[in-house]
Write a protein that holds these residues in place. Structure first.
Motif, PDB file in Angstrom:
ATOM      1  N   THR A   7      13.926 -18.524  -2.178  1.00  0.00           N
ATOM      2  CA  THR A   7      13.799 -17.066  -2.230  1.00  0.00           C
ATOM      3  C   THR A   7      14.408 -16.531  -3.515  1.00  0.00           C
ATOM      4  N   PHE A   8      15.604 -16.984  -3.832  1.00  0.00           N
ATOM      5  CA  PHE A   8      16.259 -16.541  -5.056  1.00  0.00           C
ATOM      6  C   PHE A   8      15.411 -16.899  -6.281  1.00  0.00           C
ATOM      7  N   ALA A   9      14.943 -18.135  -6.351  1.00  0.00           N
ATOM      8  CA  ALA A   9      14.179 -18.595  -7.507  1.00  0.00           C
ATOM      9  C   ALA A   9      12.840 -17.861  -7.630  1.00  0.00           C
ATOM     10  N   MET A  10      12.133 -17.714  -6.512  1.00  0.00           N
ATOM     11  CA  MET A  10      10.832 -17.042  -6.537  1.00  0.00           C
ATOM     12  C   MET A  10      10.990 -15.577  -6.944  1.00  0.00           C
ATOM     13  N   ASN A  11      12.010 -14.915  -6.418  1.00  0.00           N
ATOM     14  CA  ASN A  11      12.236 -13.523  -6.791  1.00  0.00           C
ATOM     15  C   ASN A  11      12.626 -13.415  -8.265  1.00  0.00           C
ATOM     16  N   SER A  12      13.421 -14.341  -8.760  1.00  0.00           N
ATOM     17  CA  SER A  12      13.804 -14.334 -10.181  1.00  0.00           C
ATOM     18  C   SER A  12      12.577 -14.473 -11.074  1.00  0.00           C
ATOM     19  N   TYR A  13      11.677 -15.356 -10.698  1.00  0.00           N
ATOM     20  CA  TYR A  13      10.440 -15.540 -11.462  1.00  0.00           C
ATOM     21  C   TYR A  13       9.617 -14.255 -11.435  1.00  0.00           C
ATOM     22  N   MET A  63      10.336   8.074  -6.958  1.00  0.00           N
ATOM     23  CA  MET A  63      10.214   6.702  -7.418  1.00  0.00           C
ATOM     24  C   MET A  63      10.278   5.780  -6.203  1.00  0.00           C
ATOM     25  N   GLY A  64       9.428   4.776  -6.165  1.00  0.00           N
ATOM     26  CA  GLY A  64       9.362   3.873  -5.028  1.00  0.00           C
ATOM     27  C   GLY A  64      10.496   2.869  -5.002  1.00  0.00           C
ATOM     28  N   LYS A  65      10.639   2.247  -3.859  1.00  0.00           N
ATOM     29  CA  LYS A  65      11.667   1.213  -3.721  1.00  0.00           C
ATOM     30  C   LYS A  65      11.287  -0.022  -4.530  1.00  0.00           C
ATOM     31  N   LYS A  66      12.295  -0.747  -4.941  1.00  0.00           N
ATOM     32  CA  LYS A  66      12.094  -1.981  -5.679  1.00  0.00           C
ATOM     33  C   LYS A  66      11.433  -3.013  -4.776  1.00  0.00           C
ATOM     34  N   LYS A  67      10.449  -3.710  -5.309  1.00  0.00           N
ATOM     35  CA  LYS A  67       9.796  -4.769  -4.552  1.00  0.00           C
ATOM     36  C   LYS A  67      10.415  -6.106  -4.908  1.00  0.00           C
ATOM     37  N   LEU A  68      10.695  -6.882  -3.877  1.00  0.00           N
ATOM     38  CA  LEU A  68      11.274  -8.207  -4.043  1.00  0.00           C
ATOM     39  C   LEU A  68      10.271  -9.245  -3.557  1.00  0.00           C
ATOM     40  N   CYS A  69      10.323 -10.420  -4.129  1.00  0.00           N
ATOM     41  CA  CYS A  69       9.424 -11.508  -3.770  1.00  0.00           C
ATOM     42  C   CYS A  69      10.137 -12.457  -2.810  1.00  0.00           C
ATOM     43  N   VAL A  70       9.553 -12.658  -1.640  1.00  0.00           N
ATOM     44  CA  VAL A  70      10.155 -13.510  -0.614  1.00  0.00           C
ATOM     45  C   VAL A  70       9.088 -14.419  -0.005  1.00  0.00           C
ATOM     46  N   PRO A  71       9.503 -15.563   0.539  1.00  0.00           N
ATOM     47  CA  PRO A  71       8.536 -16.429   1.226  1.00  0.00           C
ATOM     48  C   PRO A  71       8.014 -15.755   2.485  1.00  0.00           C
ATOM     49  N   LYS A  72       6.791 -16.049   2.814  1.00  0.00           N
ATOM     50  CA  LYS A  72       6.227 -15.556   4.065  1.00  0.00           C
ATOM     51  C   LYS A  72       6.880 -16.290   5.232  1.00  0.00           C
ATOM     52  N   ASP A  73       6.942 -15.625   6.380  1.00  0.00           N
ATOM     53  CA  ASP A  73       7.455 -16.264   7.591  1.00  0.00           C
ATOM     54  C   ASP A  73       6.619 -17.496   7.908  1.00  0.00           C
ATOM     55  N   GLY A  74       7.272 -18.526   8.363  1.00  0.00           N
ATOM     56  CA  GLY A  74       6.573 -19.727   8.790  1.00  0.00           C
ATOM     57  C   GLY A  74       6.288 -20.749   7.702  1.00  0.00           C
ATOM     58  N   VAL A  75       6.595 -20.421   6.451  1.00  0.00           N
ATOM     59  CA  VAL A  75       6.390 -21.387   5.369  1.00  0.00           C
ATOM     60  C   VAL A  75       7.484 -22.438   5.475  1.00  0.00           C
ATOM     61  N   GLY A  76       7.094 -23.689   5.504  1.00  0.00           N
ATOM     62  CA  GLY A  76       8.030 -24.792   5.708  1.00  0.00           C
ATOM     63  C   GLY A  76       8.847 -25.163   4.485  1.00  0.00           C
ATOM     64  N   ASP A  77       9.900 -25.911   4.750  1.00  0.00           N
ATOM     65  CA  ASP A  77      10.811 -26.328   3.683  1.00  0.00           C
ATOM     66  C   ASP A  77      10.135 -27.153   2.599  1.00  0.00           C
ATOM     67  N   ALA A  78       9.202 -28.014   2.964  1.00  0.00           N
ATOM     68  CA  ALA A  78       8.540 -28.856   1.956  1.00  0.00           C
ATOM     69  C   ALA A  78       7.777 -27.987   0.949  1.00  0.00           C
ATOM     70  N   THR A  79       7.093 -26.982   1.429  1.00  0.00           N
ATOM     71  CA  THR A  79       6.361 -26.073   0.547  1.00  0.00           C
ATOM     72  C   THR A  79       7.317 -25.241  -0.276  1.00  0.00           C
ATOM     73  N   SER A 113       0.777 -10.641  -8.850  1.00  0.00           N
ATOM     74  CA  SER A 113       0.293 -12.022  -8.989  1.00  0.00           C
ATOM     75  C   SER A 113       1.423 -13.016  -9.251  1.00  0.00           C
ATOM     76  N   ALA A 114       2.588 -12.529  -9.676  1.00  0.00           N
ATOM     77  CA  ALA A 114       3.741 -13.410  -9.910  1.00  0.00           C
ATOM     78  C   ALA A 114       4.512 -13.670  -8.623  1.00  0.00           C
ATOM     79  N   CYS A 115       3.996 -13.142  -7.505  1.00  0.00           N
ATOM     80  CA  CYS A 115       4.618 -13.380  -6.203  1.00  0.00           C
ATOM     81  C   CYS A 115       3.546 -13.822  -5.220  1.00  0.00           C
ATOM     82  N   ASP A 116       2.853 -14.871  -5.562  1.00  0.00           N
ATOM     83  CA  ASP A 116       1.824 -15.391  -4.664  1.00  0.00           C
ATOM     84  C   ASP A 116       2.184 -16.793  -4.210  1.00  0.00           C
ATOM     85  N   PHE A 117       2.467 -17.661  -5.168  1.00  0.00           N
ATOM     86  CA  PHE A 117       2.868 -19.031  -4.894  1.00  0.00           C
ATOM     87  C   PHE A 117       1.936 -19.688  -3.872  1.00  0.00           C
TER      88      PHE A 117
END
Length: 90
Positions: free
Chosen positions: A52-58, A1-17, A67-71
């Motif tokens: 990060t917490f909110a995006m991963n929860s979604y 069984m594979g590892k769990k995938k988590l949704c995180v912001p990409k490096d370099g994405v700014g606070d406003a986004t 597709s639920a981790c694109d933002f």
């Protein structure tokens, strides 16, 4: 069984986004109680950590589909756990 995938912001994405992502996700009804400012274990209450917490929860609520981790191309899935201290991602 594979590892769990988590949704995180990409490096370099700014606070406003990230704030826009956070606001949108919160409008989708995720449980934000673990990341409220008065919760002690949140750690550094940065825009990035809260988003990060909110995006991963979604992403989890949507069944971990990619597709639920694109933002608008500002996030990605990873098997590297972003948990820190008492703040654990599930």
């Amino acid at each position: 069984m594979g590892k769990k995938k988590l949704c995180v912001p990409k490096d370099g994405v700014g606070d406003a986004t990230l704030q826009k992502n956070f606001d949108w996700v919160c409008g989708q009804g995720i449980d934000r109680s673990p990341i409220q400012p008065d919760v002690v274990y949140v750690g550094p209450a940065t825009v990035r950590s809260r988003a990060t917490f909110a995006m991963n929860s979604y992403h989890r609520r949507k069944g971990d589909i990619e597709s639920a981790c694109d933002f608008r191309s500002t996030a990605q899935t990873t098997t590297k756990d972003p948990s820190y201290g008492k703040c654990k991602y599930v």
